[in-house]
Write a protein that holds these residues in place. Structure first.
Motif, mmCIF file in Angstrom:
data_model
loop_
_atom_site.group_PDB
_atom_site.id
_atom_site.type_symbol
_atom_site.label_atom_id
_atom_site.label_comp_id
_atom_site.label_asym_id
_atom_site.label_seq_id
_atom_site.Cartn_x
_atom_site.Cartn_y
_atom_site.Cartn_z
ATOM 1 N N PHE A 59 0.839 -1.192 0.000
ATOM 2 C CA PHE A 59 0.000 0.000 0.000
ATOM 3 C C PHE A 59 0.877 1.246 0.000
ATOM 4 C CE2 PHE A 59 -2.422 -3.346 2.116
ATOM 5 C CZ PHE A 59 -3.676 -3.244 1.533
ATOM 6 N N ARG A 60 0.290 2.380 -0.400
ATOM 7 C CA ARG A 60 0.967 3.684 -0.360
ATOM 8 C C ARG A 60 0.112 4.693 0.397
ATOM 9 N NH1 ARG A 60 4.373 4.276 -4.665
ATOM 10 N NH2 ARG A 60 5.483 5.834 -3.405
ATOM 11 N N VAL A 61 0.775 5.578 1.119
ATOM 12 C CA VAL A 61 0.096 6.705 1.754
ATOM 13 C C VAL A 61 -0.051 7.805 0.706
ATOM 14 C CG1 VAL A 61 0.215 8.461 3.558
ATOM 15 C CG2 VAL A 61 1.080 6.149 4.003
ATOM 16 N N VAL A 62 -1.285 8.251 0.472
ATOM 17 C CA VAL A 62 -1.515 9.315 -0.514
ATOM 18 C C VAL A 62 -2.041 10.603 0.123
ATOM 19 C CG1 VAL A 62 -1.901 7.664 -2.366
ATOM 20 C CG2 VAL A 62 -3.865 8.531 -1.087
ATOM 21 N N ASP A 63 -2.429 10.541 1.404
ATOM 22 C CA ASP A 63 -2.937 11.736 2.076
ATOM 23 C C ASP A 63 -3.100 11.415 3.555
ATOM 24 O OD1 ASP A 63 -3.841 14.294 2.480
ATOM 25 O OD2 ASP A 63 -5.793 14.016 1.528
ATOM 26 N N LYS A 64 -3.278 12.459 4.353
ATOM 27 C CA LYS A 64 -3.582 12.315 5.782
ATOM 28 C C LYS A 64 -4.794 13.208 6.061
ATOM 29 C CE LYS A 64 0.144 12.550 8.400
ATOM 30 N NZ LYS A 64 1.458 13.052 8.878
ATOM 31 N N PRO A 65 -6.014 12.710 5.773
ATOM 32 C CA PRO A 65 -7.200 13.568 5.791
ATOM 33 C C PRO A 65 -7.713 13.951 7.173
ATOM 34 C CG PRO A 65 -7.827 11.318 5.325
ATOM 35 C CD PRO A 65 -6.332 11.337 5.356
ATOM 36 N N ALA A 66 -7.293 13.224 8.214
ATOM 37 C CA ALA A 66 -7.769 13.516 9.565
ATOM 38 C C ALA A 66 -6.745 12.979 10.560
ATOM 39 C CB ALA A 66 -9.145 12.875 9.813
ATOM 40 N N ALA A 67 -6.905 13.348 11.810
ATOM 41 C CA ALA A 67 -5.962 12.911 12.843
ATOM 42 C C ALA A 67 -5.886 11.389 12.895
ATOM 43 C CB ALA A 67 -6.385 13.471 14.200
ATOM 44 N N ASN A 68 -4.668 10.867 12.921
ATOM 45 C CA ASN A 68 -4.425 9.425 13.023
ATOM 46 C C ASN A 68 -5.089 8.628 11.902
ATOM 47 O OD1 ASN A 68 -2.951 9.678 15.520
ATOM 48 N ND2 ASN A 68 -4.923 10.087 16.495
ATOM 49 N N THR A 69 -5.266 9.259 10.758
ATOM 50 C CA THR A 69 -5.899 8.607 9.614
ATOM 51 C C THR A 69 -4.989 8.715 8.395
ATOM 52 O OG1 THR A 69 -8.104 9.158 10.464
ATOM 53 C CG2 THR A 69 -7.945 8.553 8.133
ATOM 54 N N LEU A 70 -4.808 7.583 7.713
ATOM 55 C CA LEU A 70 -4.019 7.548 6.490
ATOM 56 C C LEU A 70 -4.946 7.229 5.326
ATOM 57 C CD1 LEU A 70 -0.994 5.362 7.695
ATOM 58 C CD2 LEU A 70 -1.213 7.867 7.777
ATOM 59 N N ARG A 71 -4.923 8.040 4.309
ATOM 60 C CA ARG A 71 -5.626 7.696 3.069
ATOM 61 C C ARG A 71 -4.656 6.869 2.234
ATOM 62 N NH1 ARG A 71 -9.505 11.873 0.374
ATOM 63 N NH2 ARG A 71 -10.613 11.111 2.222
ATOM 64 N N ILE A 72 -5.048 5.651 1.902
ATOM 65 C CA ILE A 72 -4.116 4.724 1.269
ATOM 66 C C ILE A 72 -4.645 4.237 -0.073
ATOM 67 C CG2 ILE A 72 -3.223 3.986 3.509
ATOM 68 C CD1 ILE A 72 -4.841 1.382 3.175
ATOM 69 N N TYR A 73 -3.710 4.007 -0.996
ATOM 70 C CA TYR A 73 -3.970 3.329 -2.267
ATOM 71 C C TYR A 73 -3.298 1.974 -2.205
ATOM 72 C CZ TYR A 73 -5.538 7.422 -5.074
ATOM 73 O OH TYR A 73 -6.235 8.480 -5.617
ATOM 74 N N PRO A 74 -3.918 0.915 -2.730
ATOM 75 C CA PRO A 74 -5.290 0.888 -3.223
ATOM 76 C C PRO A 74 -6.259 0.759 -2.055
ATOM 77 C CG PRO A 74 -4.394 -1.302 -3.383
ATOM 78 C CD PRO A 74 -3.286 -0.427 -2.859
ATOM 79 N N ALA A 75 -7.536 0.834 -2.350
ATOM 80 C CA ALA A 75 -8.547 0.584 -1.325
ATOM 81 C C ALA A 75 -8.448 -0.852 -0.834
ATOM 82 C CB ALA A 75 -9.936 0.841 -1.907
ATOM 83 N N ILE A 76 -8.784 -1.051 0.420
ATOM 84 C CA ILE A 76 -8.882 -2.407 0.973
ATOM 85 C C ILE A 76 -10.273 -2.938 0.627
ATOM 86 C CG2 ILE A 76 -8.933 -3.779 3.091
ATOM 87 C CD1 ILE A 76 -7.067 -1.655 4.324
ATOM 88 N N ILE A 77 -10.327 -3.860 -0.317
ATOM 89 C CA ILE A 77 -11.599 -4.448 -0.756
ATOM 90 C C ILE A 77 -11.489 -5.951 -0.570
ATOM 91 C CG2 ILE A 77 -13.247 -4.696 -2.650
ATOM 92 C CD1 ILE A 77 -12.032 -2.190 -3.910
ATOM 93 N N ASP A 78 -12.265 -6.487 0.377
ATOM 94 C CA ASP A 78 -12.141 -7.921 0.681
ATOM 95 C C ASP A 78 -13.471 -8.636 0.486
ATOM 96 O OD1 ASP A 78 -13.207 -8.672 3.802
ATOM 97 O OD2 ASP A 78 -12.956 -6.552 3.306
ATOM 98 N N PRO A 79 -13.419 -9.868 0.001
ATOM 99 C CA PRO A 79 -14.659 -10.592 -0.307
ATOM 100 C C PRO A 79 -15.452 -10.985 0.926
ATOM 101 C CG PRO A 79 -12.771 -12.029 -0.561
ATOM 102 C CD PRO A 79 -12.222 -10.656 -0.323
ATOM 103 N N THR A 80 -14.806 -11.013 2.092
ATOM 104 C CA THR A 80 -15.531 -11.426 3.305
ATOM 105 C C THR A 80 -16.581 -10.408 3.726
ATOM 106 O OG1 THR A 80 -13.873 -10.449 4.782
ATOM 107 C CG2 THR A 80 -13.526 -12.737 4.112
ATOM 108 N N GLU A 81 -16.506 -9.186 3.173
ATOM 109 C CA GLU A 81 -17.552 -8.193 3.472
ATOM 110 C C GLU A 81 -18.910 -8.700 3.010
ATOM 111 O OE1 GLU A 81 -20.425 -5.256 2.548
ATOM 112 O OE2 GLU A 81 -19.149 -6.051 0.950
ATOM 113 N N GLY A 82 -18.925 -9.464 1.910
ATOM 114 C CA GLY A 82 -20.145 -10.166 1.529
ATOM 115 C C GLY A 82 -20.909 -9.638 0.344
ATOM 116 N N SER A 83 -20.787 -8.357 0.010
ATOM 117 C CA SER A 83 -21.549 -7.823 -1.111
ATOM 118 C C SER A 83 -20.966 -8.333 -2.427
ATOM 119 C CB SER A 83 -21.532 -6.289 -1.097
ATOM 120 O OG SER A 83 -20.235 -5.805 -1.379
#
Length: 420
Positions: free
Chosen positions: A291-315
């Motif tokens: 993953f890569r850090v692409v922004d820090k939009p809020a305190a203690n938050t990293l905006r990362i590429y790529p998105a974490i998309i996992d099949p266990t979410e179910g949709s």
């Protein structure tokens, strides 16, 4: 108003246009995207959405009752965010000096071409999510083969792959080849020009004329703070009753970090227990996702590429676009990959990186003199001048307008050498 230029200016303009495209090394590897008329671009405020490649999912058996869902067409935001200009004040003596005008044109051409290359370079190098960490110096084939492995095992198509190496990396690669006891054209080329041939391990390989360095990650011990942090793919999102397109390239990951303030855009990392999967077959590759850090939009938050998309979410959308085996567990450790400051060496599949020509209006009737041309790559170049009767000087400027975008961060990345 008639537009009139000196012969020296006309020759200079023609020379700039003729040679400008030759300098666009990285731009030649990007896809040109020109979707709008000038009026449409104005109405959209030079911002628009580009359809991303669609990925499907298949299921076993005849009974597919539970697997029907709507079409999820993802889109990526892009904008024309760069306007670059080279301005000068020219005396009446300068305007008659063919050599000086030629040098002015060459300098403008070199800088504006560098601006386009740098913008594309940084887009791929800072936002591409595939990270090849090499513990030693660049050697050549094995390095390019490593990025081939990383792209192929997640299903990135093999066509249109390009890699751009910094002068220090390319010279090391060429030195390795030149030192071999073989009498071949490629060895001679490496010795004489410090270049390796373009086709290596399925990539077109080029030397870039600049080095953009990424410093060592300084975030220290960092862990995931909260379970089930993921992105659920959707074509649109609704906020305050308004439906808008959704950017599905990122996840905002809440973390606990010793040195959060020192985490920087471009930092690369893996997350314990989060493996990558083949984007089509969804098979676990057995390797941790980078993953890569692409922004820090809020305190203690990293905006990362790529998105974490996992099949266990179910949709169904998560199953179709899944790129990891599972979402990270709370407390999962981040391991920083850029451990030593080093030049960035970006690579990408051609269709993932786009160059967007911009437009702007400069009319002779408004009191200046204008020459315009458009290169084969679609970049418009404008030369404008306006005279000053007080001292018989004139102000002149070269202008270009463009944007860049990375449509899929999982089809681009960066290689780093001499990492511990």
């Amino acid at each position: 108003m008639a537009t009139s230029f000196t012969k020296q200016e006309q020759v200079m303009f023609d020379d700039v246009i003729e040679g400008f495209e030759d300098l666009l090394v990285i731009a030649k590897g990007a896809e040109l995207y020109d979707p709008m008329t000038a009026q449409e671009a104005v109405n959209a405020r030079d911002k628009f959405w580009i359809p991303a490649p669609m990925i499907g999912a298949s299921y076993d058996g005849f009974d597919q009752t539970a697997n029907f869902d709507g079409l999820t067409q993802l889109n990526v935001p892009a904008s024309i965010g760069y306007h670059k200009s080279v301005p000068k004040t020219l005396s009446s003596k300068n305007l008659r000096n063919a050599y000086a005008m030629d040098q002015f044109g060459k300098a403008a051409k070199q800088k504006l071409a560098s601006d386009v290359n740098t913008a594309l370079f940084r887009t791929a190098a800072l936002f591409g999510s595939i990270v090849s960490k090499r513990t030693g110096a660049a050697t050549g084939y094995d390095d390019v083969a490593d990025i081939d492995t990383r792209m192929t095992r997640i299903g990135v198509p093999a066509d249109g792959r390009m890699a751009f190496y910094s002068p220090s990396a390319m010279n090391a690669m060429a030195g390795n080849l030149a030192s071999r006891s073989e009498d071949t054209a490629r060895s001679k080329n490496a010795y004489e020009k410090a270049m390796i041939r373009h086709d290596v391990a399925g990539f077109e390989v080029f030397k870039n004329d600049q080095e953009v360095r990424l410093t060592a990650a300084a975030g220290g011990a960092t862990t995931v703070n909260g379970a089930n942090q993921r992105t659920i793919p959707a074509a649109t999102t609704t906020s305050a009753g308004l439906e808008e397109n959704k950017d599905n390239r990122y996840t905002d990951l809440v973390v606990t970090a010793v040195g959060y303030a020192d985490i920087q855009v471009g930092d690369a990392f893996t997350i314990a227990g989060v493996n990558e999967v083949h984007l089509i077959t969804k098979q676990d590759t057995g390797s941790l996702k980078t993953f890569r850090v692409v922004d820090k939009p809020a305190a203690n938050t990293l905006r990362i590429y790529p998105a974490i998309i996992d099949p266990t979410e179910g949709s169904i959308a998560s199953k179709e676009y899944a790129n990891v085996t599972n979402a990270p567990a709370t407390g999962a450790a981040l391991t920083w990959l850029n451990t030593v400051a080093a030049p960035l060496n970006p690579f990408f599949r051609k269709e993932s990186l786009i160059l967007i020509p911009g437009t702007f209006a400069v009319e002779a009737d408004d009191g200046w003199q204008v020459m315009r041309a458009t290169t084969d790559l679609g970049i418009g170049i404008t030369y404008t001048r306006q005279g000053n009767i007080n001292d018989l000087s004139c102000k002149a400027r070269w202008d270009i307008d463009f944007g860049t975008a990375l449509l899929n961060p999982e089809m681009a990345g960066v290689q780093l050498f001499n990492q511990t």
